[in-house]
Design a protein around this motif. Structure first.
Motif, PDB file in Angstrom:
ATOM      1  N   ASP A 102       0.824  -1.207   0.000  1.00  0.00           N
ATOM      2  CA  ASP A 102       0.000   0.000   0.000  1.00  0.00           C
ATOM      3  C   ASP A 102       0.860   1.259   0.000  1.00  0.00           C
ATOM      4  O   ASP A 102       0.553   2.231  -0.698  1.00  0.00           O
ATOM      5  CB  ASP A 102      -0.944   0.009   1.199  1.00  0.00           C
ATOM      6  N   ARG A 103       1.941   1.235   0.783  1.00  0.00           N
ATOM      7  CA  ARG A 103       2.826   2.406   0.844  1.00  0.00           C
ATOM      8  C   ARG A 103       3.510   2.635  -0.494  1.00  0.00           C
ATOM      9  O   ARG A 103       3.583   3.754  -0.991  1.00  0.00           O
ATOM     10  CB  ARG A 103       3.877   2.205   1.951  1.00  0.00           C
ATOM     11  N   ALA A 158       1.029   3.787  -3.111  1.00  0.00           N
ATOM     12  CA  ALA A 158       0.666   5.188  -2.890  1.00  0.00           C
ATOM     13  C   ALA A 158       1.705   6.126  -3.497  1.00  0.00           C
ATOM     14  O   ALA A 158       1.353   7.186  -4.048  1.00  0.00           O
ATOM     15  CB  ALA A 158       0.516   5.456  -1.396  1.00  0.00           C
ATOM     16  N   ILE A 196       1.059   6.010  -7.281  1.00  0.00           N
ATOM     17  CA  ILE A 196      -0.213   6.660  -7.604  1.00  0.00           C
ATOM     18  C   ILE A 196      -0.064   8.175  -7.488  1.00  0.00           C
ATOM     19  O   ILE A 196      -0.578   8.934  -8.335  1.00  0.00           O
ATOM     20  CB  ILE A 196      -1.339   6.122  -6.702  1.00  0.00           C
ATOM     21  N   ASP A 197       0.663   8.627  -6.480  1.00  0.00           N
ATOM     22  CA  ASP A 197       0.936  10.064  -6.357  1.00  0.00           C
ATOM     23  C   ASP A 197       1.724  10.568  -7.569  1.00  0.00           C
ATOM     24  O   ASP A 197       1.451  11.654  -8.096  1.00  0.00           O
ATOM     25  CB  ASP A 197       1.728  10.333  -5.071  1.00  0.00           C
ATOM     26  N   ARG A 201      -2.781   2.920 -12.773  1.00  0.00           N
ATOM     27  CA  ARG A 201      -3.354   3.280 -11.469  1.00  0.00           C
ATOM     28  C   ARG A 201      -4.243   2.152 -10.941  1.00  0.00           C
ATOM     29  O   ARG A 201      -4.196   1.800  -9.761  1.00  0.00           O
ATOM     30  CB  ARG A 201      -4.169   4.568 -11.614  1.00  0.00           C
ATOM     31  N   GLN A 236      -3.487  -0.932  -7.588  1.00  0.00           N
ATOM     32  CA  GLN A 236      -4.403  -1.210  -6.482  1.00  0.00           C
ATOM     33  C   GLN A 236      -4.808  -2.679  -6.406  1.00  0.00           C
ATOM     34  O   GLN A 236      -5.532  -3.075  -5.496  1.00  0.00           O
ATOM     35  CB  GLN A 236      -5.647  -0.323  -6.624  1.00  0.00           C
TER      36      GLN A 236
END
Length: 255
Positions: A142-143, A146, A149-150, A182, A186
């Protein structure tokens, strides 16, 4: 001289995935599947810098898919095309499509994460090679997701000096479909350290001497039942350009 042939196959949900192959001249060869890293492709990770050719010259039938939303594979935009562990399901579909029962499996970075999860999901390669991966990199996705995705969300704003600059530059080079990427980011699941006891085949962990992107390769070796470590020159990005990477993979698989 081995040459690359390319085709496509329909994955479990009908998505068309590109499949590249390099065979030893005049022979069928032992099968080895190579899974590339995030935002990369079979061409960039395995073909361009000669790793696939080294394996083919050693007698291997080298099988290299472009992962979903990468390279020449389809990059669907619907969220339903990216269920949990979709890349694992794609690899299992590839093994089924080719009817493979005796093969080796190699991954780099995201390809290594996918290879580990595919084995835990039931694939049984003779040998496993995990490149550009450490113990911590198999969890905490997840980190990491992220961060990427950023980078996608700020794609047009990222300038040199920004922590996301290298990722954005590589996405531009590879012409990544950002909407598909993206969604894919996920879909990736974590692997806990205590699950690694289920990976019992001989395993090689290969990592650049300046590559700490995915944590400790040595700790990953310690967590696996039957693993050894090989160090090659380079960072996470540059180690794939080093001849030593292909040589380490070849030498391990030949034993």
């Amino acid at each position: 001289m081995s040459t690359v042939s390319s085709t496509t196959f329909a994955s479990f949900d009908g998505t068309e995935l590109a499949l590249h192959r390099m065979n030893p001249e005049g022979a069928a060869g032992r099968k080895v599947i190579l899974l590339h890293g995030l935002f990369s492709s079979a061409e960039m990770n395995w073909i361009r810098f000669g790793h696939a050719a080294k394996l083919a010259e050693a007698g291997f039938d080298v099988i290299m898919p472009d992962l979903r939303a990468h390279g020449e594979s389809a990059a669907p935009h619907g969220a339903d095309a990216y269920p949990a562990d979709v890349l694992v399901r794609d690899v299992k579909a590839l093994v089924g499509y080719l009817g493979l029962t005796d093969y080796d499996l190699v991954g780099f970075s995201l390809g290594s994460r996918t290879a580990v999860r595919a084995v835990l999901a039931g694939l049984a390669p003779r040998k496993l090679v995990l490149c550009g991966m450490g113990l911590e990199g198999l969890a905490g996705w997840d980190r990491r997701a992220a961060f990427f995705i950023d980078a996608i969300d700020r794609f047009d704003e990222v300038k040199r000096g920004d922590p996301a600059y290298v990722a954005v530059s590589f996405m531009k080079t590879m012409q990544v479909d950002r909407e598909a990427a993206r969604l894919l980011l996920q879909s990736v699941d974590d692997t806990a350290a205590d699950e690694l006891s289920g990976i019992t085949m001989p395993t090689l962990v290969v990592c650049g001497d300046k590559d700490n992107d995915n944590g400790s390769a040595e700790k990953l070796v310690d967590a696996l039942p039957d693993a050894r470590f090989a160090e090659v020159p380079g960072t996470h990005m540059s180690s794939v350009t080093e001849a030593a990477l292909g040589e380490a993979i070849r030498d391990f698989l030949l034993v």
